[in-house]
Structure formats: structure tokens, C-alpha cells
Design an enzyme around this catalytic site. Structure first.
Site, PDB file in Angstrom:
ATOM      1  N   LYS A  13       0.828  -1.224   0.000  1.00  0.00           N
ATOM      2  CA  LYS A  13       0.000   0.000   0.000  1.00  0.00           C
ATOM      3  C   LYS A  13       0.854   1.263   0.000  1.00  0.00           C
ATOM      4  O   LYS A  13       0.588   2.199  -0.732  1.00  0.00           O
ATOM      5  CB  LYS A  13      -0.878   0.093   1.267  1.00  0.00           C
ATOM      6  N   ARG A 127      11.994  -5.652   3.880  1.00  0.00           N
ATOM      7  CA  ARG A 127      11.822  -4.195   3.808  1.00  0.00           C
ATOM      8  C   ARG A 127      12.888  -3.475   4.641  1.00  0.00           C
ATOM      9  O   ARG A 127      13.142  -3.836   5.787  1.00  0.00           O
ATOM     10  CB  ARG A 127      10.417  -3.870   4.342  1.00  0.00           C
ATOM     11  N   ARG A 160      12.472  -1.903  10.208  1.00  0.00           N
ATOM     12  CA  ARG A 160      11.533  -1.451  11.229  1.00  0.00           C
ATOM     13  C   ARG A 160      11.405  -2.534  12.290  1.00  0.00           C
ATOM     14  O   ARG A 160      11.312  -3.706  11.944  1.00  0.00           O
ATOM     15  CB  ARG A 160      10.156  -1.216  10.580  1.00  0.00           C
ATOM     16  N   ARG A 171       0.736  -8.522  13.754  1.00  0.00           N
ATOM     17  CA  ARG A 171       0.123  -7.502  12.884  1.00  0.00           C
ATOM     18  C   ARG A 171      -0.851  -8.144  11.894  1.00  0.00           C
ATOM     19  O   ARG A 171      -1.919  -7.595  11.616  1.00  0.00           O
ATOM     20  CB  ARG A 171       1.216  -6.710  12.146  1.00  0.00           C
TER      21      ARG A 171
END
Ligand code: AMP
Length: 214
Positions: A13, A127, A160, A171
Site C-alpha cells: 500500500k 523491507r 523497522r 500484525r
């Protein structure tokens, strides 16, 4: 144009919100980025939000609503915005509708992004984000020229904390339990467009941009 980008963490997203933001000149408003900024600058909201973010849980509505509604009602968003990561439950969706109603506005389209769970987990695991300028990379799909160093500013890249495997599973569970019900909410209210995100970044963007022609 007022858009909502909905979908599980790691589906892409944020990447697509950035692309559409550049392509259509609409500001990208990421609730996760706003909250991380608040944590970084140690605002009252940030100090309260920190422990939820670290555990992969949803930050209480009153905190996230404050930062997101604060942002979308500023001058920079008066002609529209792309909301990425908000709303994440029904009560946030209703607050968003009420806020826009009061301004005589509404959500024009909701993009619902889907991908297989193994694709999502691979995306989250690789990521990497620049500590300094926030540029996004991926170890496999978008590696920096020099290992662990940002191409843009030369600062170190980091993962992260909430992209670590133990938090990722929380999550995804939180998404299934609290966010997925928004799909029906927006399907009923109209304007929901499903985008398959198993392909490449450029293919996905092409499919999103097609929707602007209809
Ligand atoms: P994201 O960058 O969208 O993956 O969000 C990172 C984290 O910020 C989430 O795991 C939540 O802890 C928090 N967060 C972001 N958006 C929201 C929201 N709309 N409601 C509650 N918590 C949020």
C-alpha cells in the site's frame, strides 16, 4: 480526489500510495508514518502510541484519529488525499465518514489490495528504510546500490522493529480480526476496487491507474 488504500501490512500500500501520489499529485497520508514521527519527536501522542506500535497492536482510536484528522483537515489536503493505513477498524471508518460529511466531502474510492500470505511475509521481511531520509528499499526487490546504505543520502538502512517476524504475525492477526471487516463496510457503501498485488510494482501501478479512467 479522496482515496483510501486498504489491505494487510506488507501488501505494498505504502509503495503504491507514493507512486499514485506522484503520478496524480495527491498528498499521501500514512497513519503509520504520522505515528512514527510522533514517536520520534516524543510528542504526547507519540509517547502513548510507542508501546502499541512496538507490539504490533493497533494504537487506540483517540490517538490515531487525532493525528490523521489533524492532517487531512489541513490546507495541504483540501483538494484530496490518499489515506494509507487508516481507517483500520469500523469505528475509525465511521469517524472518517463523519469528519468528511461535516466538510461536505466523501471518500471517492477505496482500493483494497490483496496478496498471498507468503508474498506478504517475504515483502515485510526484506523491507529496509533509511534512518535519515525515510527512503524505502527491499533486500530482494529494490536493493540499494551499496549494501545497507541509502542511495539518496548515504545514511544507514534499517529494518523497522515491527517488521521482525515475531511482530509481523501479531500484525497480520490484528489485520484479520479488526481491519478485514472494513472490506464489507466499503463494499456496501460503494466505490471498493480490488487490486491484486502479487505482481510487480509497475504492473500493480498500471492496474491502479486504469481505475482513474473509469
Ligand atoms: P503501518 O505503517 O501502517 O504498518 O503502521 C504501523 C503501526 O502503526 C501499526 O502496527 C499500528 O501499531 C500503528 N497504526 C498505524 N495506523 C493505525 C491505525 N489506523 N489505527 C491504529 N493503529 C495504527
Amino acid at each position: 480526489m479522496r482515496l483510501v488504500f486498504l489491505g494487510p501490512p506488507g501488501v505494498g500500500k505504502g509503495t503504491q500510495a507514493e507512486n499514485v501520489s506522484t503520478n496524480k499529485d495527491i498528498p499521501h497520508v500514512s497513519s503509520g508514518d504520522l505515528l512514527r514521527d510522533a514517536v520520534e519527536t516524543k510528542t504526547e501522542t507519540g509517547l502513548k502510541a510507542k508501546e502499541y506500535i512496538e507490539k504490533g497492536l493497533l494504537v487506540p482510536d483517540e490517538l490515531v484519529v487525532k493525528v490523521v484528522v489533524g492532517k487531512i483537515t489541513t490546507e495541504c489536503c483540501k483538494n484530496g488525499f490518499i489515506l494509507d493505513g487508516f481507517p483500520r477498524n469500523l469505528s475509525q471508518a465511521k469517524i472518517l465518514d463523519e469528519t468528511l460529511n461535516r466538510l461536505g466531502e466523501k471518500i471517492d474510492k477505496v482500493f483494497y489490495f490483496t496478496a498471498f500470505e507468503d508474498v506478504i511475509i517475504k515483502r515485510l521481511a526484506g523491507r529496509r528504510i533509511c534512518k535519515s531520509c525515510g527512503a524505502h528499499y527491499h533486500e530482494v526487490f529494490k536493493p540499494p546500490v551499496k549494501d545497507k546504505v541509502c542511495d539518496e543520502c548515504g545514511a544507514e538502512l534499517q529494518q523497522r522493529n515491527d517488521d521482525k517476524p515475531e511482530t509481523v504475525s501479531t500484525r497480520l492477526k490484528v489485520y484479520r480480526e479488526q481491519t478485514e471487516e472494513l472490506i464489507d463496510y466499503y463494499r456496501v457503501s460503494g466505490g471498493l476496487v480490488e487490486i491484486d498485488c502479487n505482481g510487480s510494482v509497475s504492473e500493480i501501478l498500471k492496474n491502479i491507474l486504469k481505475e482513474f479512467r473509469s
